[in-house]
Design an enzyme around this catalytic site. Structure first.
Site, short mmCIF file in Angstrom:
data_model
loop_
_atom_site.label_atom_id
_atom_site.label_comp_id
_atom_site.label_asym_id
_atom_site.label_seq_id
_atom_site.Cartn_x
_atom_site.Cartn_y
_atom_site.Cartn_z
N ASP A 139 49.24 40.66 36.78
CA ASP A 139 48.65 40.66 38.13
C ASP A 139 49.67 41.26 39.09
O ASP A 139 50.36 40.54 39.80
CB ASP A 139 48.28 39.23 38.52
CG ASP A 139 47.37 39.20 39.74
OD1 ASP A 139 46.96 40.28 40.21
OD2 ASP A 139 47.06 38.09 40.21
N THR A 147 41.00 36.01 47.55
CA THR A 147 40.20 34.80 47.77
C THR A 147 40.86 33.85 48.79
O THR A 147 40.26 32.87 49.18
CB THR A 147 39.95 34.05 46.45
OG1 THR A 147 41.20 33.95 45.77
CG2 THR A 147 38.95 34.77 45.60
N LYS A 190 48.23 34.91 32.66
CA LYS A 190 48.43 35.85 33.76
C LYS A 190 49.87 35.75 34.26
O LYS A 190 50.36 34.66 34.57
CB LYS A 190 47.46 35.55 34.90
CG LYS A 190 47.51 36.56 36.02
CD LYS A 190 46.34 36.38 36.97
CE LYS A 190 46.58 35.42 38.10
NZ LYS A 190 47.58 35.82 39.10
N LYS A 222 48.88 43.96 41.15
CA LYS A 222 48.16 44.50 42.32
C LYS A 222 48.79 45.78 42.83
O LYS A 222 49.20 45.88 43.99
CB LYS A 222 48.09 43.44 43.43
CG LYS A 222 47.31 42.19 43.02
CD LYS A 222 47.08 41.26 44.19
CE LYS A 222 46.28 40.03 43.82
NZ LYS A 222 47.01 39.04 43.00
N ASP A 230 50.13 52.10 45.60
CA ASP A 230 51.20 53.06 45.92
C ASP A 230 50.61 54.45 45.81
O ASP A 230 49.40 54.60 45.57
CB ASP A 230 52.38 52.85 44.94
CG ASP A 230 53.71 53.26 45.55
OD1 ASP A 230 53.76 54.29 46.26
OD2 ASP A 230 54.71 52.55 45.31
N ARG A 275 47.18 26.48 39.57
CA ARG A 275 47.73 25.15 39.89
C ARG A 275 46.99 23.96 39.31
O ARG A 275 47.65 22.98 38.91
CB ARG A 275 47.90 25.04 41.41
CG ARG A 275 49.05 25.92 41.91
CD ARG A 275 48.98 26.18 43.38
NE ARG A 275 47.87 27.07 43.72
CZ ARG A 275 47.62 27.50 44.95
NH1 ARG A 275 48.39 27.12 45.95
NH2 ARG A 275 46.60 28.31 45.17
#
Ligand code: C5P
Length: 233
Positions: free
Chosen positions: A60, A116, A33, A62, A65, A207
């Site tokens: 990713d 999340t 990603k 997002k 617009d 992470r």
């Protein structure tokens, strides 16, 4: 053979770091990603390299617009050979994204429901007078009705979303943490196994892999746990 459901979030500051991670992870994952941190500093070139080497890339970005801009932006991702792209679950954004996807079957348009990192209190603070779960389900229905390929959501909502949208949509869940791992800013976390058992088709992990002493080993352990759950689901 079952596809490895692990998507590794390459949230790192530069391409050299990202390429090192991809090498260390090896065959522990084949979907990477690329998001806000890496895209502006060469992430699109890296994406093309990954795609050329047979890996899949999840953009990713997002998108959120006006329709015409979203449509053209999605078309550009389709032309790169991208496999996943996130857009916000707004009606106009979703329909523009589907127009931009056109015939690019390899590209899955994923709708973002509620991040999340947000809690019910955060929603309230932003002026949303709706239960977090209801907002997630409302946005999931909207995505399905627009023809989107999948939904990004916490695994804590995956089972409800699955009931709501049926078996055909992909459910992709971030906010995944192996037992005992640091949660960082994620407020709604589940283990890889529980995410899959709740109905996720793919899990996104950043992470716990990118900051691990041995990213290859961390990815492998998470992928194995997820694949064992797929076999049992
Ligand atoms: O490092 P960590 O495992 O928390 O990374 C999760 C990744 O998933 C991040 O790249 C984050 O932007 C992304 N994401 C998320 N929640 C969403 C959608 C995407 O955490 N609802």
């Amino acid at each position: 053979m079952q596809e490895n459901p692990l998507i590794v979030a390459l949230d790192v500051p530069d391409i050299a770091h990202a390429e090192r991670l991809v090498d260390q992870i090896g065959d522990g994952a084949s979907i990477f990603k690329i998001g806000y941190q890496l895209a502006p500093v060469g992430g699109f070139d890296l994406a093309q390299k990954l795609i050329a080497s047979g890996r899949k890339v999840f953009f990713d970005l997002k998108y959120h617009d006006i329709g015409a801009t979203v449509e053209k932006g999605v078309r550009s991702i389709a032309s790169l050979g991208g496999n996943f792209l996130t857009v916000h679950a707004e009606k106009d954004v979703l329909s523009a994204a589907m127009r931009g996807k056109g015939e690019a079957e390899q590209l899955n348009i994923l709708a973002v429901t509620v991040l999340t990192s947000l809690s019910q209190a955060d929603l309230h603070e932003s002026g949303y007078d709706i239960a977090l779960k209801d907002l997630v389900l409302k946005r999931a229905r909207r995505a399905r009705d627009a023809g989107a390929d999948g939904i990004v959501a916490s695994a804590l909502e995956a089972a409800d979303i699955r009931r709501e949208v049926g078996p055909d949509m992909l459910i992709i869940t971030p906010g995944v943490r192996p037992q005992g791992a640091a949660t960082g800013d994620q407020k709604r976390v589940v283990t890889p196994e529980n995410a899959i058992l709740a109905g996720a088709n793919y899990i996104v992990v950043g992470r716990p892999i990118t900051e691990a002493a041995d990213p290859g080993r961390a990815a492998k352990a998470i992928a194995e746990e997820a694949m064992a759950a797929v076999a049992r689901a």
